[in-house]
Write a protein that holds these residues in place. Sequence first.
Motif, mmCIF file in Angstrom:
data_model
loop_
_atom_site.group_PDB
_atom_site.id
_atom_site.type_symbol
_atom_site.label_atom_id
_atom_site.label_comp_id
_atom_site.label_asym_id
_atom_site.label_seq_id
_atom_site.Cartn_x
_atom_site.Cartn_y
_atom_site.Cartn_z
ATOM 1 N N MET A 151 61.266 32.006 -77.185
ATOM 2 C CA MET A 151 60.078 31.783 -78.013
ATOM 3 C C MET A 151 59.299 30.596 -77.449
ATOM 4 O O MET A 151 59.854 29.512 -77.279
ATOM 5 N N LEU A 152 58.010 30.810 -77.176
ATOM 6 C CA LEU A 152 57.166 29.764 -76.612
ATOM 7 C C LEU A 152 56.155 29.330 -77.667
ATOM 8 O O LEU A 152 55.512 30.169 -78.305
ATOM 9 N N PHE A 153 56.010 28.016 -77.846
ATOM 10 C CA PHE A 153 55.084 27.475 -78.826
ATOM 11 C C PHE A 153 53.831 26.943 -78.129
ATOM 12 O O PHE A 153 53.920 26.378 -77.033
ATOM 13 N N THR A 154 52.684 27.122 -78.776
ATOM 14 C CA THR A 154 51.438 26.618 -78.193
ATOM 15 C C THR A 154 51.453 25.099 -78.132
ATOM 16 O O THR A 154 51.176 24.490 -77.097
ATOM 17 N N ALA A 214 65.788 20.788 -89.382
ATOM 18 C CA ALA A 214 64.877 21.868 -89.019
ATOM 19 C C ALA A 214 64.169 21.553 -87.712
ATOM 20 O O ALA A 214 63.537 20.502 -87.584
ATOM 21 N N VAL A 215 64.272 22.457 -86.756
ATOM 22 C CA VAL A 215 63.629 22.267 -85.453
ATOM 23 C C VAL A 215 63.119 23.602 -84.932
ATOM 24 O O VAL A 215 63.675 24.655 -85.254
ATOM 25 N N PRO A 216 62.077 23.577 -84.109
ATOM 26 C CA PRO A 216 61.608 24.824 -83.496
ATOM 27 C C PRO A 216 62.570 25.362 -82.447
ATOM 28 O O PRO A 216 62.770 26.568 -82.348
ATOM 29 N N VAL A 217 63.164 24.463 -81.644
ATOM 30 C CA VAL A 217 63.985 24.926 -80.533
ATOM 31 C C VAL A 217 65.104 23.933 -80.245
ATOM 32 O O VAL A 217 64.924 22.710 -80.394
ATOM 33 N N ALA A 218 66.262 24.452 -79.854
ATOM 34 C CA ALA A 218 67.418 23.610 -79.516
ATOM 35 C C ALA A 218 68.441 24.466 -78.784
ATOM 36 O O ALA A 218 68.489 25.689 -78.981
ATOM 37 N N PRO A 219 69.274 23.859 -77.948
ATOM 38 C CA PRO A 219 70.340 24.622 -77.304
ATOM 39 C C PRO A 219 71.405 25.018 -78.328
ATOM 40 O O PRO A 219 71.629 24.302 -79.309
ATOM 41 N N PRO A 220 72.081 26.128 -78.135
ATOM 42 C CA PRO A 220 73.061 26.608 -79.127
ATOM 43 C C PRO A 220 74.160 25.605 -79.446
ATOM 44 O O PRO A 220 74.574 25.472 -80.603
ATOM 45 N N GLU A 264 69.586 29.398 -71.999
ATOM 46 C CA GLU A 264 69.121 28.718 -70.787
ATOM 47 C C GLU A 264 68.159 27.603 -71.195
ATOM 48 O O GLU A 264 66.942 27.766 -71.183
ATOM 49 N N PHE A 265 68.705 26.469 -71.549
ATOM 50 C CA PHE A 265 67.920 25.355 -72.089
ATOM 51 C C PHE A 265 68.098 24.142 -71.184
ATOM 52 O O PHE A 265 69.219 23.715 -70.921
ATOM 53 N N SER A 266 66.971 23.607 -70.733
ATOM 54 C CA SER A 266 67.068 22.395 -69.906
ATOM 55 C C SER A 266 66.309 21.226 -70.519
ATOM 56 O O SER A 266 66.734 20.081 -70.404
#
Length: 421
Positions: free
Chosen positions: A1-4, A156-162, A183-185
Amino acid sequence: MLFTDREDAGRRLGAALRGYAADDPVALGLPRGGVPVAFQVAHALDAPLDVIVVRKLGVPYQRELAFGAIGEGGVRVISDDIVRRGRLTPQDIASVEQAEQSELARQAARFRAGRPKVDLRGRTAIVVDDGIATGATAAAACQVVRAQGASRVVMAVPVAPPDAVARLGAVADEVVCLSAPPEFSAVGQWYRDFSQTTDEEVVSLLAQAVRHPTAPEDVSVPAAGLHLPGDLTLPPAARAVVVFAHGSGSSRHSPRNREVAATLNRAGLGTLLFDLLTPAEEVDRSHVFDVDNLAARLTEATTWLRTRTPVPIAYFGASTGAAAALTAAASPGADTYAVVSRGGRPDLAIPHLASVRAPTLLIVGGQDQLVLTLNREAQSHLRCENRLEVVEGATHLFEEPGALQQVSALARDWFTHHLPA
């Protein structure tokens, strides 16, 4: 998922968190990048916004390894295990804590600009960041808000590694993460615009979120040769005004419509609540269902309102008032920019519905089966942008816990999303 950008991420996160709106939540942004995201979450939940200022206490010879964290109000969380394994002396701990306490105080004073922190005791604290890498700061923030008295902690966050999401589950009651890609860097790779958030932006957003209640003005609305009493509320720099059309047996004093109006006011929208009928007319029930007459009065009230303010105008209708609002919005000269119906009878306006141009939202309780059927029938006649929202478990008056808050949030989002440029 990509956020603007962070604003886009905050809107999406706010939508995912809407179920917490009835839990008396507080949105807490981790500065700096978490605050723009939390701003949108607070808006979606109609919740207060604050920062959660946390300073990690790093082992002196290995700063990235935290042996604890401190927060405002003297909150102090220490890991005895890391202190023991790191062989830290009381002097080591005191030295690190003193330095971080000074920075904590500086940041809190800078961001809040003299405003007190929001009291978290007994409330649901929703800790928000723009993303998580290791999760150390987020975990410290969750521990701090719990120590500050929060009864429930949601990270609560939009994105994070598992793996970070899993670790946060040990310190938060719930973790809401929109995307946990394997695949999170780095957090920034999931944003098109991840430009740095400045201190000034944080201060500005916190100031914008402060609620300034505006006292309503008693007005006399001319319509049909009468002067109908009303309450006009215009917040500073109001972006639009929503005119309420009340249903059968209701008036401008309706507690349900007043609660919705208060939510709209906090979002920077003005409101006009006025009586479509006089007390003498209300005695005759035929007036309540005379939709064309009610619509004509609503149109006259709109014309009068345009002499008071130049901003766009929208309608919020309940019961038979919804039919009046849609009929007025269908008239040839109408330039109403949006319509929302709460438990309405749009079926009474079916002859006019194909002419409605304003985006229309129909809100119905899931247990209000007859009205739900009538709304589905009416929706099939609309040719404008429209949506039917069913509030599950709610009856006709939305008296169930959290139901009216959902109505208010849906209406606010519809009116703000469709604001003319």
